[in-house]
Design a protein around this motif. Structure first.
Motif, PDB file in Angstrom:
ATOM      1  N   LYS A   1     -25.840  31.219 -25.928  1.00  0.00           N
ATOM      2  CA  LYS A   1     -24.522  31.467 -25.795  1.00  0.00           C
ATOM      3  C   LYS A   1     -23.589  31.187 -27.140  1.00  0.00           C
ATOM      4  O   LYS A   1     -22.747  32.136 -27.387  1.00  0.00           O
ATOM      5  N   VAL A   2     -24.042  30.233 -27.742  1.00  0.00           N
ATOM      6  CA  VAL A   2     -23.159  29.816 -28.963  1.00  0.00           C
ATOM      7  C   VAL A   2     -23.763  30.593 -30.157  1.00  0.00           C
ATOM      8  O   VAL A   2     -22.965  30.909 -30.967  1.00  0.00           O
ATOM      9  N   ARG A   3     -25.017  30.835 -30.270  1.00  0.00           N
ATOM     10  CA  ARG A   3     -25.550  31.686 -31.422  1.00  0.00           C
ATOM     11  C   ARG A   3     -26.311  32.903 -30.942  1.00  0.00           C
ATOM     12  O   ARG A   3     -27.561  32.815 -30.825  1.00  0.00           O
ATOM     13  N   PRO A   4     -25.797  33.804 -30.465  1.00  0.00           N
ATOM     14  CA  PRO A   4     -26.179  34.904 -29.729  1.00  0.00           C
ATOM     15  C   PRO A   4     -27.085  35.985 -30.871  1.00  0.00           C
ATOM     16  O   PRO A   4     -28.061  36.571 -30.565  1.00  0.00           O
ATOM     17  N   LYS A   5     -26.960  35.813 -32.188  1.00  0.00           N
ATOM     18  CA  LYS A   5     -27.545  36.525 -33.109  1.00  0.00           C
ATOM     19  C   LYS A   5     -28.978  35.726 -33.419  1.00  0.00           C
ATOM     20  O   LYS A   5     -29.930  36.513 -33.992  1.00  0.00           O
ATOM     21  N   VAL A   6     -29.553  34.751 -33.124  1.00  0.00           N
ATOM     22  CA  VAL A   6     -30.386  33.954 -33.460  1.00  0.00           C
ATOM     23  C   VAL A   6     -31.546  34.621 -32.384  1.00  0.00           C
ATOM     24  O   VAL A   6     -31.486  34.472 -31.431  1.00  0.00           O
ATOM     25  N   GLU A   7     -32.502  35.071 -32.931  1.00  0.00           N
ATOM     26  CA  GLU A   7     -33.865  35.578 -32.133  1.00  0.00           C
ATOM     27  C   GLU A   7     -34.624  34.459 -31.821  1.00  0.00           C
ATOM     28  O   GLU A   7     -35.486  33.868 -32.803  1.00  0.00           O
ATOM     29  N   LEU A   8     -34.543  33.851 -30.565  1.00  0.00           N
ATOM     30  CA  LEU A   8     -35.366  32.639 -30.331  1.00  0.00           C
ATOM     31  C   LEU A   8     -36.484  32.971 -29.417  1.00  0.00           C
ATOM     32  O   LEU A   8     -36.440  33.849 -28.393  1.00  0.00           O
ATOM     33  N   THR A   9     -37.453  32.484 -29.709  1.00  0.00           N
ATOM     34  CA  THR A   9     -38.836  32.580 -28.659  1.00  0.00           C
ATOM     35  C   THR A   9     -39.170  31.176 -28.226  1.00  0.00           C
ATOM     36  O   THR A   9     -39.596  30.177 -29.051  1.00  0.00           O
ATOM     37  N   MET A  10     -39.217  30.859 -27.014  1.00  0.00           N
ATOM     38  CA  MET A  10     -39.749  29.741 -26.604  1.00  0.00           C
ATOM     39  C   MET A  10     -40.936  29.993 -25.713  1.00  0.00           C
ATOM     40  O   MET A  10     -40.925  30.610 -24.616  1.00  0.00           O
ATOM     41  N   GLU A  11     -42.146  29.216 -25.988  1.00  0.00           N
ATOM     42  CA  GLU A  11     -43.258  29.410 -25.294  1.00  0.00           C
ATOM     43  C   GLU A  11     -43.654  28.227 -24.481  1.00  0.00           C
ATOM     44  O   GLU A  11     -43.019  27.120 -24.887  1.00  0.00           O
ATOM     45  N   VAL A  12     -44.412  28.367 -23.559  1.00  0.00           N
ATOM     46  CA  VAL A  12     -44.927  26.845 -22.941  1.00  0.00           C
ATOM     47  C   VAL A  12     -46.467  26.884 -22.867  1.00  0.00           C
ATOM     48  O   VAL A  12     -47.229  27.786 -22.749  1.00  0.00           O
ATOM     49  N   GLY A  13     -46.855  25.885 -23.287  1.00  0.00           N
ATOM     50  CA  GLY A  13     -48.311  25.373 -23.309  1.00  0.00           C
ATOM     51  C   GLY A  13     -48.676  23.919 -23.443  1.00  0.00           C
ATOM     52  O   GLY A  13     -47.848  23.221 -22.883  1.00  0.00           O
ATOM     53  N   GLY A  14     -49.806  23.849 -23.753  1.00  0.00           N
ATOM     54  CA  GLY A  14     -50.275  22.332 -23.797  1.00  0.00           C
ATOM     55  C   GLY A  14     -50.171  21.601 -25.086  1.00  0.00           C
ATOM     56  O   GLY A  14     -49.926  22.231 -26.059  1.00  0.00           O
ATOM     57  N   SER A  15     -49.864  20.319 -24.857  1.00  0.00           N
ATOM     58  CA  SER A  15     -49.701  19.704 -26.181  1.00  0.00           C
ATOM     59  C   SER A  15     -50.601  19.654 -27.125  1.00  0.00           C
ATOM     60  O   SER A  15     -50.122  19.780 -28.523  1.00  0.00           O
ATOM     61  N   ARG A  16     -51.858  19.849 -27.046  1.00  0.00           N
ATOM     62  CA  ARG A  16     -52.955  19.988 -28.267  1.00  0.00           C
ATOM     63  C   ARG A  16     -52.470  21.345 -28.882  1.00  0.00           C
ATOM     64  O   ARG A  16     -52.571  21.429 -30.190  1.00  0.00           O
ATOM     65  N   SER A  17     -52.620  22.515 -28.159  1.00  0.00           N
ATOM     66  CA  SER A  17     -52.474  23.558 -28.655  1.00  0.00           C
ATOM     67  C   SER A  17     -50.969  23.948 -29.438  1.00  0.00           C
ATOM     68  O   SER A  17     -51.029  24.435 -30.164  1.00  0.00           O
ATOM     69  N   ILE A  18     -50.016  23.060 -29.041  1.00  0.00           N
ATOM     70  CA  ILE A  18     -48.898  23.204 -29.304  1.00  0.00           C
ATOM     71  C   ILE A  18     -48.718  22.617 -31.025  1.00  0.00           C
ATOM     72  O   ILE A  18     -48.389  23.083 -31.789  1.00  0.00           O
ATOM     73  N   ALA A  19     -49.548  21.225 -30.767  1.00  0.00           N
ATOM     74  CA  ALA A  19     -49.628  20.696 -32.245  1.00  0.00           C
ATOM     75  C   ALA A  19     -50.355  21.249 -33.222  1.00  0.00           C
ATOM     76  O   ALA A  19     -50.001  21.566 -34.492  1.00  0.00           O
ATOM     77  N   GLU A  20     -51.332  22.022 -32.828  1.00  0.00           N
ATOM     78  CA  GLU A  20     -52.231  22.807 -33.830  1.00  0.00           C
ATOM     79  C   GLU A  20     -51.535  23.902 -34.387  1.00  0.00           C
ATOM     80  O   GLU A  20     -51.567  24.569 -35.415  1.00  0.00           O
ATOM     81  N   ARG A  21     -50.697  24.773 -33.380  1.00  0.00           N
ATOM     82  CA  ARG A  21     -49.746  25.834 -33.716  1.00  0.00           C
ATOM     83  C   ARG A  21     -48.770  25.573 -34.983  1.00  0.00           C
ATOM     84  O   ARG A  21     -48.314  26.139 -35.672  1.00  0.00           O
ATOM     85  N   VAL A  22     -48.431  24.332 -34.513  1.00  0.00           N
ATOM     86  CA  VAL A  22     -47.168  23.828 -35.535  1.00  0.00           C
ATOM     87  C   VAL A  22     -47.782  23.699 -36.953  1.00  0.00           C
ATOM     88  O   VAL A  22     -47.333  24.012 -37.857  1.00  0.00           O
TER      89      VAL A  22
END
Length: 301
Positions: A115-136
């Motif tokens: 709401k504060v930053r409507p121009k920001v294109e934000l993508t939020m995913e949900v996953g497991g800790s292992r895969s998240i760390a590897e993708r980071v």
């Protein structure tokens, strides 16, 4: 051609007078004349016909004015976007989080942020800790909300909260009357647990294996929401992080584990702050606020 000369030319045509263009641009009249002369020399054409103090735009000048106006507008938009990105008001952020912190803690923060930053294109995913760390680590995500990543990934990790496992029970279940659950209470129960790669499943198994008490059957379920619905349908009892938001008044309760106390630290994993955009850094700052919030409220017996 340079942008300053095109901007001067556009102002001259719009005002129909060099002096008025000079006043708008806060240039000396001689500077305006010099820039137009250099632009004409660069293009090899006359852009104006002088008629005393008046200037008349040539055919080439009229075409250039149309193109220059569009170009200057585009340049202005580019400057504004770059400025917005530098301030964190534009750009893109891609991150992932594990459940249930994603729905129980982050959803409201993300809503406020967007709401504060409507121009920001934000993508939020949900996953497991292992895969998240590897993708980071692979650069596919700006950051992740997960358990502490393996040291071999060489990621920065900022602890946020410590999560403790509990037992989700239907209000009608005999164990729901107790203030806490012991390992021996699982005898004969159907225990609903997450998939093997889930940090909460690993935490549960490491805790229960150390007790030697496992005379129960396990059912693997890939979603905390499904576990919630199965417990509601009285299929079994669920192993879940203790979040009051997962309870349902008159239907579901979560009780702590008295003699196991399995806990895991959840935090922010990222590579290097210097690689992150301002929008991502501002979102991370918002997410840090959850470390100051009360994590859960245990129901009374």
């Amino acid at each position: 051609m340079d942008l300053r000369a095109l901007k001067t030319f556009e102002a001259c045509v719009r005002h129909g007078h060099f002096l008025k263009a000079a006043e708008e641009l806060q240039y000396a009249p001689s500077t305006v004349t010099l820039q137009i002369q250099r632009l004409e020399a660069d293009l090899g054409v006359s852009l104006f016909v002088r008629d005393g103090k008046r200037v008349i735009v040539t055919e080439a000048g009229r075409w250039l004015y149309h193109e220059a106006a569009a170009l200057l507008k585009s340049v202005g938009a580019i400057r504004q976007t770059v400025s917005d990105i530098a301030e964190g008001d534009n750009g893109s952020v891609r991150f992932a989080a594990i459940e249930p912190i994603a729905s129980q803690k982050l959803a409201a923060i993300i809503a406020r942020y967007c709401k504060v930053r409507p121009k920001v294109e934000l993508t939020m995913e949900v996953g497991g800790s292992r895969s998240i760390a590897e993708r980071v680590r692979a650069g596919e995500l700006d950051f992740g909300i997960c358990s502490s990543p393996p040291s071999k990934l060489m990621l920065e990790f900022e602890p946020l909260i410590e999560e403790t496992l509990g037992v989700m029970l239907n209000w009608n279940h005999p164990l729901a009357e107790r203030e806490s659950i012991k390992a021996s209470d699982f005898a004969g129960q159907t225990v609903l647990v997450k998939e093997p790669t889930c940090v909460y499943r690993e935490l549960w198994e490491s805790a229960i294996d150390g007790t030697g008490h496992n005379p129960f059957s396990c059912m693997e379920v890939g979603s905390f929401f499904v576990i919630q619905q199965m417990v509601k349908a009285e299929l079994g009892i669920g192993i879940v992080p203790i979040y009051s938001g997962l309870e349902q008044e008159g239907s579901l309760v979560i009780r702590p584990l008295a003699d196991l106390n399995p806990a895991v630290t959840i935090g922010i994993a990222y590579q290097d702050k210097n690689y992150l955009g301002k929008a991502a850094l501002l979102l991370m700052e918002e997410i840090r606020s959850i470390s100051c919030e009360p994590h859960s409220s245990m129901p009374s017996a």
